[in-house]
Every structure is written in structure tokens, then in C-alpha cells.
Design a protein around this motif. Sequence first.
Motif, short mmCIF file in Angstrom:
data_model
loop_
_atom_site.label_atom_id
_atom_site.label_comp_id
_atom_site.label_asym_id
_atom_site.label_seq_id
_atom_site.Cartn_x
_atom_site.Cartn_y
_atom_site.Cartn_z
N GLY A 285 26.04 -44.86 -43.65
CA GLY A 285 27.12 -45.60 -43.38
C GLY A 285 27.61 -46.42 -44.68
O GLY A 285 28.66 -46.85 -44.75
N SER A 286 26.65 -46.72 -45.60
CA SER A 286 26.77 -47.24 -46.63
C SER A 286 27.49 -48.74 -46.46
O SER A 286 27.47 -49.39 -45.59
CB SER A 286 27.54 -46.57 -47.68
N TRP A 287 28.07 -49.22 -47.81
CA TRP A 287 28.74 -50.64 -47.68
C TRP A 287 29.99 -50.75 -46.69
O TRP A 287 30.35 -51.69 -46.11
CB TRP A 287 29.24 -51.07 -49.08
N SER A 288 30.51 -49.67 -46.24
CA SER A 288 31.85 -49.74 -45.42
C SER A 288 31.00 -50.26 -44.19
O SER A 288 31.78 -50.83 -43.24
CB SER A 288 32.47 -48.47 -45.40
N GLU A 289 29.92 -49.69 -43.59
CA GLU A 289 29.34 -50.19 -42.53
C GLU A 289 28.59 -51.49 -42.51
O GLU A 289 29.03 -52.46 -41.72
CB GLU A 289 28.24 -49.09 -42.09
N TRP A 290 27.75 -51.78 -43.60
CA TRP A 290 26.94 -52.84 -43.83
C TRP A 290 27.96 -54.03 -43.95
O TRP A 290 27.92 -55.24 -43.49
CB TRP A 290 26.11 -52.60 -45.09
N GLY A 291 28.99 -53.89 -44.94
CA GLY A 291 29.94 -54.89 -45.33
C GLY A 291 30.72 -55.31 -43.96
O GLY A 291 31.50 -56.45 -44.09
N SER A 292 31.04 -54.67 -43.27
CA SER A 292 31.79 -54.83 -41.96
C SER A 292 31.10 -55.41 -40.63
O SER A 292 31.88 -56.04 -39.91
CB SER A 292 32.42 -53.63 -41.47
N ASP A 293 29.87 -55.37 -40.76
CA ASP A 293 29.02 -56.47 -39.75
C ASP A 293 28.70 -57.56 -40.33
O ASP A 293 27.73 -57.70 -41.05
CB ASP A 293 27.75 -55.14 -39.55
N ALA A 294 29.35 -58.64 -39.62
CA ALA A 294 29.09 -59.91 -40.09
C ALA A 294 27.77 -60.51 -39.66
O ALA A 294 27.41 -61.57 -40.37
CB ALA A 294 30.17 -60.86 -39.53
N SER A 295 26.97 -59.92 -38.79
CA SER A 295 25.74 -60.16 -38.42
C SER A 295 24.38 -59.91 -39.60
O SER A 295 23.67 -60.20 -39.66
CB SER A 295 25.31 -59.47 -37.20
N LEU A 296 25.13 -58.90 -40.40
CA LEU A 296 23.99 -58.57 -41.71
C LEU A 296 24.08 -59.43 -42.84
O LEU A 296 25.28 -59.77 -43.10
CB LEU A 296 24.43 -57.08 -42.03
N PRO A 297 23.00 -59.71 -43.41
CA PRO A 297 22.90 -60.32 -44.72
C PRO A 297 23.68 -59.89 -45.80
O PRO A 297 23.47 -58.43 -45.89
CB PRO A 297 21.45 -60.78 -44.78
N ILE A 298 24.13 -60.52 -46.86
CA ILE A 298 24.88 -59.92 -47.99
C ILE A 298 24.32 -60.86 -49.16
O ILE A 298 23.90 -61.91 -48.80
CB ILE A 298 26.13 -59.74 -47.86
N ALA A 299 24.38 -60.23 -50.28
CA ALA A 299 24.01 -60.80 -51.55
C ALA A 299 25.10 -60.70 -52.45
O ALA A 299 25.92 -59.72 -52.33
CB ALA A 299 22.83 -60.56 -52.14
N LYS A 300 25.42 -61.85 -53.47
CA LYS A 300 26.48 -61.54 -54.40
C LYS A 300 25.79 -62.16 -55.92
O LYS A 300 24.66 -62.80 -55.94
CB LYS A 300 27.78 -62.43 -54.01
N SER A 301 26.66 -61.93 -56.73
CA SER A 301 26.17 -62.44 -58.10
C SER A 301 26.38 -63.84 -58.04
O SER A 301 27.22 -64.43 -57.77
CB SER A 301 27.03 -61.71 -59.23
N LYS A 302 25.13 -64.48 -58.80
CA LYS A 302 25.41 -65.74 -59.05
C LYS A 302 26.26 -66.48 -60.36
O LYS A 302 26.43 -67.45 -60.73
CB LYS A 302 24.14 -66.35 -59.37
N ILE A 303 26.77 -65.54 -61.06
CA ILE A 303 27.53 -65.66 -62.02
C ILE A 303 28.84 -66.45 -61.76
O ILE A 303 29.55 -66.10 -60.62
CB ILE A 303 28.09 -64.25 -62.72
#
Length: 303
Positions: A285-303
Motif C-alpha cells: 500500500g505504501s505511502w499512497s495508502e498510509w498518507g491517505s488515511d487521516a487516522s494514521l500517524p505521520i512524521a515530518k522533518s523538523k527543518i
Amino acid sequence: MNRKPINYPLMSVSCLYEKCNDDAVMIIDVSMDKVIGKEPIIYDELVTIPNSHFLDINVDLVDTDSAGVHSFPSQSQVNKVINKLGISEYSTLVLYDNQGIYSSPRAWWIFHTFGLSNVFILDGGLPEWIKQGYPTSSEYLTIDTKNVESLVNVGSDVISFMDSCFDARQLVSKQEVLINLTDKKFSVIDVRATARFNGLVDEPRQGVRSGHIPDSINLPFANVLNGNTYKRPTELRHLFSSILPEDSKRVVFSCGSGITACIGLVALISSGADTRLYDAALYDGSWSEWGSDASLPIAKSKI
């Protein structure tokens, strides 16, 4: 569960040239029209390796009943491909694409997951074949259905063989990745470009959030390549040992939609004997699946 050893997955263009007239060798172009994550190589006209077949993995090796992007095919779809091409248990498949290394690792992982072990990726693909001065064609080989009927183990015998060899551990689900955030049973490597991984740019697919799976490791797929070909095994061993935890045994690869993740997956497998101890798998499913599901946690750069 003990898994069967995986054969070295790559074949050089010089080796294929020596084997291209062998009746047991089936050359298959698995190129994709749409290329994401790299500057595409554009051809003014159709260029192929002589005596090759074309397999549209966007159609023939995608689960059309799934809502996901480029979802792994069903057993019945793979069986249809086997019969369509006349693949037998004794066939040697050589897969290539016109970008060098792009979609051929994806097709290789699909066939390998469904039990075909005598399958290879042409290292460098069509660009390397052309670079080395080998002859090209402007057409694909057409299967003669009368000849297909005479091939050994075509049909139900081959399908039975495939059914018995499917390895479900070579795929992981969204739920398994979510549980792993707590259990830490495997490492996740994301092969998207660093800017996408860090959430610094918008995703190419509408409705998909920017960022990455928490605790995942970024290894852009270009980093395992030397131009159109894979880096040498010693270089790959050093690369993976530098990013993976020392106690990591199971490694799951992710990308945008499950295509380029397989580039990294094959790099790990082809890196040599030491890293073949890793239990490699694909988060399809990769990011197209994970990133589409608002219930799942995500991380981003702190830059």
C-alpha cells in the motif's frame, strides 16, 4: 517460518545476449508509461530487445478489484499471465524496462512471491543494452497459441505449482505496519526522494498527506543505483549496514505506491550473502495508502 534462499536476482546484458536465442529464455518488457521519482528516459519510437514480449504490469499485474494504487495482483491474475505467455516451471524469465531499473524489480517481486524462482532482472535494462551496442528491434514477439499448447507444464499443472508456492510473508499490510510502531519487529525503509519523505513538498497524488511513517528510514532509490545499473554488492552491503539497526533482521520497503520500493528490496537481496539473512518484504500500500488515511500517524522533518 524458514524461507527458501533467494537466487541472485540480476542478469547482465552480456549474459542475456549470450542466452537470447535459447528457447527456454523468455524476455519480457515490463516498462511503465508513467515514471515518478526520476527524470524519465523518452524514446521517439518503440525500441525493444529482440524476441521480447510485452507485459503491461499496470493492467495484467494489478489487482483491479482493489481501490489501492498499483495493488498486488490476485492469484487468478498471475495465473492468466502465466498461461498468456506460456510460462512453464522450466522457463527462465528475464525482465527489463526502458528506464534502466524502475518497474522490472516490481514485476520480479510479484513473480517471486507467487513461486517462480527462475526469474531475473536485466541489470540496466534497455538503456544498458543499447549502451553496450547490442541489436534492438521495433516490435514485440507475439505468442503463437498453437505452440503454447505444446509447452511443458502450461495450464493447470503450472497453476497448481504456483498455488503451492505463494509466500504471503513477502507482503505486509497497513495494519502490520501500524502494530510495528509499538512492537518494533521490523525496520521500514522508504525509498522516496528525501524532500517527499520529510514532507517538504506536496505529494503527486491528490488527497495524500506529506510526510512519512514514524520511525521509518529514508533511502532514496537512486542511492542504490549507479546510473542505470545497481551498485556493486560491496557498496550495497555498506549502504544498508550504515542505515539499519544492528539487530534488524526483517526489513520492509515502502515508497509512493509499491513500485520503486521493489528497487530497494532487490538491492538488499543482491547486496550479498550476509544481507540475504534479512527477511525482506514489501508494504504494498505504501505511502499512497498510509498518507491517505487521516487516522494514521505521520512524521515530518523538523527543518
